[in-house]
Design an enzyme around this catalytic site. Sequence first.
Site, PDB file in Angstrom:
ATOM      1  N   LYS A 185      14.139 102.482  36.957  1.00 35.38           N
ATOM      2  CA  LYS A 185      15.392 102.602  36.269  1.00 35.38           C
ATOM      3  C   LYS A 185      15.187 103.279  34.820  1.00 35.38           C
ATOM      4  O   LYS A 185      14.557 102.489  34.015  1.00 35.38           O
ATOM      5  CB  LYS A 185      15.836 101.131  36.283  1.00 35.38           C
ATOM      6  CG  LYS A 185      17.355 101.025  36.170  1.00 35.38           C
ATOM      7  CD  LYS A 185      18.018 101.846  34.914  1.00 35.38           C
ATOM      8  CE  LYS A 185      17.998 101.092  33.954  1.00 35.38           C
ATOM      9  NZ  LYS A 185      18.725 101.745  32.747  1.00 35.38           N
ATOM     10  N   GLU A 260       6.358  95.144  27.220  1.00 38.30           N
ATOM     11  CA  GLU A 260       5.894  95.664  25.878  1.00 38.30           C
ATOM     12  C   GLU A 260       7.200  95.806  25.048  1.00 38.30           C
ATOM     13  O   GLU A 260       8.180  96.541  25.510  1.00 38.30           O
ATOM     14  CB  GLU A 260       5.438  97.014  26.262  1.00 38.30           C
ATOM     15  CG  GLU A 260       4.505  97.350  25.021  1.00 38.30           C
ATOM     16  CD  GLU A 260       5.215  98.169  24.122  1.00 38.30           C
ATOM     17  OE1 GLU A 260       5.900  97.794  23.267  1.00 38.30           O
ATOM     18  OE2 GLU A 260       4.858  99.569  23.947  1.00 38.30           O
ATOM     19  N   CYS A 294       7.619 102.019  19.088  1.00 35.72           N
ATOM     20  CA  CYS A 294       6.849 100.409  19.128  1.00 35.72           C
ATOM     21  C   CYS A 294       6.020 100.202  18.233  1.00 35.72           C
ATOM     22  O   CYS A 294       6.251  99.191  17.424  1.00 35.72           O
ATOM     23  CB  CYS A 294       6.701 100.203  20.645  1.00 35.72           C
ATOM     24  SG  CYS A 294       5.184 100.986  21.306  1.00 35.72           S
ATOM     25  N   GLU A 393      12.752  94.290  13.692  1.00 36.92           N
ATOM     26  CA  GLU A 393      12.583  95.913  14.050  1.00 36.92           C
ATOM     27  C   GLU A 393      13.902  96.878  13.841  1.00 36.92           C
ATOM     28  O   GLU A 393      14.913  96.573  14.536  1.00 36.92           O
ATOM     29  CB  GLU A 393      12.344  95.641  15.669  1.00 36.92           C
ATOM     30  CG  GLU A 393      11.675  97.188  16.116  1.00 36.92           C
ATOM     31  CD  GLU A 393      11.064  97.356  17.500  1.00 36.92           C
ATOM     32  OE1 GLU A 393      11.677  96.799  18.446  1.00 36.92           O
ATOM     33  OE2 GLU A 393      10.228  97.768  17.815  1.00 36.92           O
TER      34      GLU A 393
HETATM   35  P1  NAI Z   1      16.824  97.593  25.578  1.00 37.02           P
HETATM   36  O1  NAI Z   1      15.571  96.791  25.595  1.00 37.02           O
HETATM   37  O2  NAI Z   1      18.096  96.850  26.020  1.00 37.02           O
HETATM   38  O3  NAI Z   1      16.720  98.803  26.802  1.00 37.02           O
HETATM   39  C1  NAI Z   1      15.221  99.005  27.497  1.00 37.02           C
HETATM   40  C2  NAI Z   1      15.622  99.317  28.981  1.00 37.02           C
HETATM   41  O4  NAI Z   1      16.085  98.062  29.352  1.00 37.02           O
HETATM   42  C3  NAI Z   1      16.658 100.209  29.370  1.00 37.02           C
HETATM   43  O5  NAI Z   1      16.287 100.906  30.557  1.00 37.02           O
HETATM   44  C4  NAI Z   1      17.780  99.524  29.495  1.00 37.02           C
HETATM   45  O6  NAI Z   1      18.874 100.140  30.391  1.00 37.02           O
HETATM   46  C5  NAI Z   1      17.115  98.178  30.289  1.00 37.02           C
HETATM   47  N1  NAI Z   1      18.239  97.238  30.081  1.00 37.02           N
HETATM   48  C6  NAI Z   1      19.192  96.944  29.205  1.00 37.02           C
HETATM   49  N2  NAI Z   1      19.638  95.630  29.598  1.00 37.02           N
HETATM   50  C7  NAI Z   1      18.994  95.093  30.739  1.00 37.02           C
HETATM   51  C8  NAI Z   1      19.296  93.850  31.452  1.00 37.02           C
HETATM   52  N3  NAI Z   1      20.116  93.034  31.118  1.00 37.02           N
HETATM   53  N4  NAI Z   1      18.329  93.790  32.473  1.00 37.02           N
HETATM   54  C9  NAI Z   1      17.595  94.670  32.855  1.00 37.02           C
HETATM   55  N5  NAI Z   1      17.462  95.899  32.326  1.00 37.02           N
HETATM   56  C10 NAI Z   1      18.248  96.143  31.140  1.00 37.02           C
HETATM   57  O7  NAI Z   1      16.862  98.319  24.449  1.00 37.02           O
HETATM   58  P2  NAI Z   1      18.035  99.345  23.587  1.00 37.02           P
HETATM   59  O8  NAI Z   1      19.233  98.731  23.801  1.00 37.02           O
HETATM   60  O9  NAI Z   1      17.733 100.622  24.113  1.00 37.02           O
HETATM   61  O10 NAI Z   1      17.205  99.321  22.236  1.00 37.02           O
HETATM   62  C11 NAI Z   1      17.578  98.296  21.226  1.00 37.02           C
HETATM   63  C12 NAI Z   1      16.315  97.986  20.495  1.00 37.02           C
HETATM   64  O11 NAI Z   1      15.394  97.471  21.288  1.00 37.02           O
HETATM   65  C13 NAI Z   1      15.842  99.169  19.717  1.00 37.02           C
HETATM   66  O12 NAI Z   1      17.000  99.306  18.584  1.00 37.02           O
HETATM   67  C14 NAI Z   1      14.392  98.928  19.384  1.00 37.02           C
HETATM   68  O13 NAI Z   1      14.296  97.722  18.466  1.00 37.02           O
HETATM   69  C15 NAI Z   1      14.221  98.164  20.679  1.00 37.02           C
HETATM   70  N6  NAI Z   1      13.327  99.055  21.794  1.00 37.02           N
HETATM   71  C16 NAI Z   1      11.942  99.112  21.578  1.00 37.02           C
HETATM   72  C17 NAI Z   1      11.268  99.915  22.368  1.00 37.02           C
HETATM   73  C18 NAI Z   1       9.715  99.914  22.660  1.00 37.02           C
HETATM   74  O14 NAI Z   1       9.245 100.835  22.616  1.00 37.02           O
HETATM   75  N7  NAI Z   1       9.092  98.617  22.613  1.00 37.02           N
HETATM   76  C19 NAI Z   1      11.970 101.054  23.170  1.00 37.02           C
HETATM   77  C20 NAI Z   1      13.426 100.742  23.103  1.00 37.02           C
HETATM   78  C21 NAI Z   1      13.961 100.101  22.392  1.00 37.02           C
END
Ligand code: NAI
Length: 504
Positions: A185, A260, A294, A393
């Site tokens: 996904k 992660e 990250c 973050e």
């Molecule tokens: P997110 O953690 O919500 O999204 C990441 C992935 O999870 C996407 O594919 C999303 O569609 C999926 N997802 C979202 N809600 C879900 C759920 N309830 N169940 C299963 N999958 C789900 O992160 P988002 O909203 O894109 O970004 C928010 C913050 O997260 C960023 O500002 C940053 O701080 C952090 N982040 C950290 C990353 C890293 O590399 N560690 C990468 C992306 C975001």
Amino acid sequence: MPQLLTVDTDARTVGNVQMFVGGEWVAAASGETFAAVDPSTGETIAQVPRGGEADIDRAVAAAKAMAVEWQFTDAVARAALLRTLGGLIAANAEELAHLEAMDSGHYLAKARELIGALPLWLDYFAGLADKVGGRTIEVPGNKLDFTLLEPLGVTAHIVPWNYPLLILARSTAPALALGNTCVIKPAEQTSLSTLRYAELVQEAGFPDGVFNVVTGFGPEAGAPLAAHPDVMGITFTGSVETGKAVAKLAADHVAQVNLELGGKSPMIIFPDAELDDAVEATVQGFCSHAGQVCVAGSRLFLHSDIQDAFLEKLVERLKTAAVGDIYDDSTQMGPLVSEEALERVTKYIEIGKLEANLLYGGGKPQGTADGGYYVEPTVFTDVSNTDRIAQEEIFGPVLSVIPWSDEGDLLTQCNDSDFGLFAVVFCQNITKALNMAKRLQVGGVMINDWFGELPMSPHGGYKQSGTGREEGLETVHGYTQVKHVSVNLDGSLRAGSDWSGAPL
Ligand code: NAI
Ligand code: MG
């Protein structure tokens, strides 16, 4: 095989795309789509299927139907397919780089670098297929006792938008090499390069059902995937909040999770640091991909003795860091990924203005497109480690500078964080640097260098930065389970002298 994605770099469009389930290119069961947006301009570049629970059910069923056959496919054959895929990625690197740049905001030169490196991941993980296995165990008696390292079965891969193909490859390649089937996904912000990658998977000759992609939003497609009882392993990269939600869904059917979850990494500058190098690493640390990394080195612990000299050099360097369009040759930093990300980072800049002193940036860079999600590199000084901009973050190009003078206190502050992903130490005194490396509560430390991700080194976090490790040999644990086998070599149950016949 006709190519399904049409990448028009002049018009900056891709057209309407489909997702990949059970070897077929399909629309969402609902027929609904959503827009893929170019963050440099804010314009729509494609319509993407809006997958939901019914699509996840179909994809997991396809992956489950292939799980046993794929597990018992010769390891060398699985490895060969991964290497073929690596070759196809290299042959189509230019197009993949354009897709990644247009959809995620990586400027083209950087996207080319990222895609150019990708075959190394396929090659490294292909190598695991026929090189890792179980072990033999010395037990008392005339027995042969050993373990088999077996795949989990169907694995889910929930991918974020910051490094779409790298993060996809670093989890799906070892999963496939070790005999698992995959349902992916991608993030709703960046579906396109993953769909082109799926075309290349098909072209490489992977059997239908081994690799499936369902596009869509987190709550609609990600959550049913994590919750699916036939999914035995889940690899998630993203926010702490969503990571915890995914782990709870996984717990309901006792699936293994690799998480992660980002960080608030300290960049630690000692007074004897080589200043020009430390400044450059700092800029890379908080400006790489506009801070949407990250490991971003977003907490700068700067020794008071060198604070003025360091900050002067930092500001001079930032003045040369051009922020702009992905296709502009001078660009060193592109836009944030989305309007939502811009709102979030802008909110943190306002918080920073209340908590600390704004030294540099804080606004929209001059000359950038109105519709794009650009923000200037932004530096706050006089930050306290307890401030929100030092603890949360931000995921944007925002640096919090915290002065220090006592080494014991420095270590306490660095470790005073819910996160524990990564740290950087700039210090010429190797004893001090190694003492820091040993005492920092993080999953990775760089000394006198900035982060460079490689498939052979383990990557992952302490504390709320995650669990499990991506990459390196350590990743094997994330995609396998252990079966213990014991064989009585006496030929009959009571022939051996060690058999007591006693009940347990
Ligand atoms: P997110 O953690 O919500 O999204 C990441 C992935 O999870 C996407 O594919 C999303 O569609 C999926 N997802 C979202 N809600 C879900 C759920 N309830 N169940 C299963 N999958 C789900 O992160 P988002 O909203 O894109 O970004 C928010 C913050 O997260 C960023 O500002 C940053 O701080 C952090 N982040 C950290 C990353 C890293 O590399 N560690 C990468 C992306 C975001
Ligand atoms: Mg996009």
